[in-house]
Design an enzyme around this catalytic site. Structure first.
Site, short mmCIF file in Angstrom:
data_model
loop_
_atom_site.label_atom_id
_atom_site.label_comp_id
_atom_site.label_asym_id
_atom_site.label_seq_id
_atom_site.Cartn_x
_atom_site.Cartn_y
_atom_site.Cartn_z
N GLY A 1 0.37 -0.53 7.85
CA GLY A 1 -0.75 -1.44 7.66
C GLY A 1 -2.10 -0.87 8.02
O GLY A 1 -3.05 -1.62 8.23
N SER B 1 -2.35 4.68 2.05
CA SER B 1 -2.44 4.85 0.59
C SER B 1 -3.89 4.83 0.12
O SER B 1 -4.30 5.66 -0.70
CB SER B 1 -1.62 3.77 -0.13
N GLU C 1 -4.23 1.79 -7.88
CA GLU C 1 -3.08 1.19 -7.19
C GLU C 1 -2.52 0.01 -7.97
O GLU C 1 -1.30 -0.18 -8.05
CB GLU C 1 -3.48 0.76 -5.77
N ASP D 1 -8.84 -2.75 1.41
CA ASP D 1 -8.48 -1.46 1.99
C ASP D 1 -9.37 -0.35 1.45
O ASP D 1 -9.95 0.43 2.22
CB ASP D 1 -7.02 -1.14 1.69
#
Length: 400
Positions: free
Chosen positions: A129, A133, A165, A177
């Site tokens: 978390g 990525s 993504e 993110d």
């Protein structure tokens, strides 16, 4: 690993060291505002000083080679053969970014993507978390666009990485993110409205306190399936609310006053709890911005605790491991705030802990958590860092 070692590893992998440039993209932590991003709501993340480095050199044959010190695997593909393959695992992220870069450039300019050798090295734990990525995506996007001679604004790289993504890897993530990884600033959190991308920087003056991230070390088997389930429940809630408020597009459009007026239209208690979490979490983010601007860390910590309780009781994405860490952390004198961070069902908590209490925090939380769950946690003492960038020579020597 320092820059010299990274270049040595690059030479071992690819047989040369000339013309190598080094780029960095951080991981991120979200202090408050979980599961609000895909609901068009508010979030309050910050970039970290841990992250992913990429040593990169250009080629001229249209071939891209990806290698990682962390995974020990190597992949080679042509610029004309960018296809998702499950067996390529982590390398699908840079492949997806390259695919989006080429589409972004258009038919004429895409010819400038001539090929490259890339060696990745990261110090973010994977799958907990902290956005490993997104870190890979942004360091790839920045490095490959720079090598191709394109000065793409960071905000565009952020959007491009999210598309990679979503469209290439197939993860229906929000933009938080990538935004935090690309746009982060040292010592500051980002107050971001995820549907409009309106944002501003909020100083986090945590003098005398440390940011402690605690990894449950539980595999997150349920995270993806439950994530999709929660998204669906929120979408159902929006459709029901639209019957009385047809103008709303997402739960992030509602405030507490709106919710009190319309909650009667949702008869399903599960969906009602999901909606209530999102709306109250949005309010907590807005409150957190105000208390941080007033330098009131104690109240900020109380909002973190309320966030975890809502994620546990209303959104039901914590689980025994995260809840145990939360409960044990809350008992420590000197811990003024703690909550889960990320999607949940494993992963990490983030806590604000007085410097002099950090050793006791780690020892006591670890002992009680292991006794209750049989798992051994890991702790990371973190600082708020800056966003994705090319490393300068002095930074290469000191920070890799």
């Amino acid at each position: 690993m320092d820059a010299t070692e990274l270049r040595k590893k690059f030479a071992e992998s690819y047989g040369y060291e000339e013309g190598v440039r080094t780029f960095f993209a951080p991981g991120r932590v979200n202090f408050i505002g979980e599961h609000t991003d895909y609901n068009g709501g508010y979030v309050l993340p910050a970039a970290l000083t841990v992250g992913t480095w990429a040593a990169v050199s250009t080629r001229d044959d249209g071939v891209y080679r990806f290698c990682s010190t962390n995974f020990g695997t190597r992949l080679e593909c042509s610029v004309h053969e960018l296809i998702y393959k499950k067996e390529d695992d982590w390398a699908n992220y840079p492949k997806g970014v390259l695919s989006e870069l080429i589409q972004f450039a258009g038919p004429d300019k895409s010819k400038q993507y001539l090929g490259a050798d890339i060696l990745y090295h990261g110090n973010i734990p994977n799958g907990v978390g902290l956005s490993s990525s997104a870190s890979i995506e942004l360091v790839t996007g920045l490095a490959l666009s720079e090598l191709a001679g394109f000065d793409i604004p960071m905000i565009e790289l952020v959007k491009l990485a999210q598309r990679a993504e979503n469209n290439f890897v197939g993860v229906n993530c929000g933009i938080m993110d990538q935004f935090a990884v690309g746009m982060g600033k040292e010592g500051q959190a980002l107050a971001l409205k995820c549907d409009t991308l309106a944002y501003r920087y909020i100083p986090v003056k945590s003098y005398g306190y440390k940011i402690v991230i605690t990894n449950t070390n539980k595999r997150r088997e349920l995270a993806d399936s439950k994530y999709n389930e929660r998204r669906s429940e929120c979408e159902q809630g929006v459709e029901l609310i639209k019957k009385v408020m047809p103008h709303i597009q997402a739960l992030g459009d509602l405030d507490l006053e709106d919710w009190e007026r319309v909650r009667h239209v949702i008869k399903d208690h599960v969906i009602s709890r999901r909606v209530e979490h999102v709306i109250t979490e949005n309010e907590r983010v807005l409150a957190a911005v105000k208390v941080l601007e007033a330098n009131d860390l104690t109240e900020f910590g109380a909002l973190m605790i309320a966030s975890h309780e809502s994620l546990r009781d209303l959104y039901e994405v914590t689980g025994i491991e995260l809840d145990t860490i939360f409960e044990e952390a809350s008992k420590i004198d000197g811990c003024i705030g703690t909550c889960m961070t990320g999607a949940g069902f494993g992963g990490c908590t983030v806590s604000l802990v007085k410097e002099e209490a950090v050793a006791d925090f780690k020892e006591t939380v670890a002992e009680n958590y292991t006794r209750k769950t049989g798992l051994v946690p890991a702790f990371y003492i973190c600082e708020i860092g800056g966003g994705a960038k090319e490393m300068q020579e002095e930074e290469k020597q000191s920070q890799v």
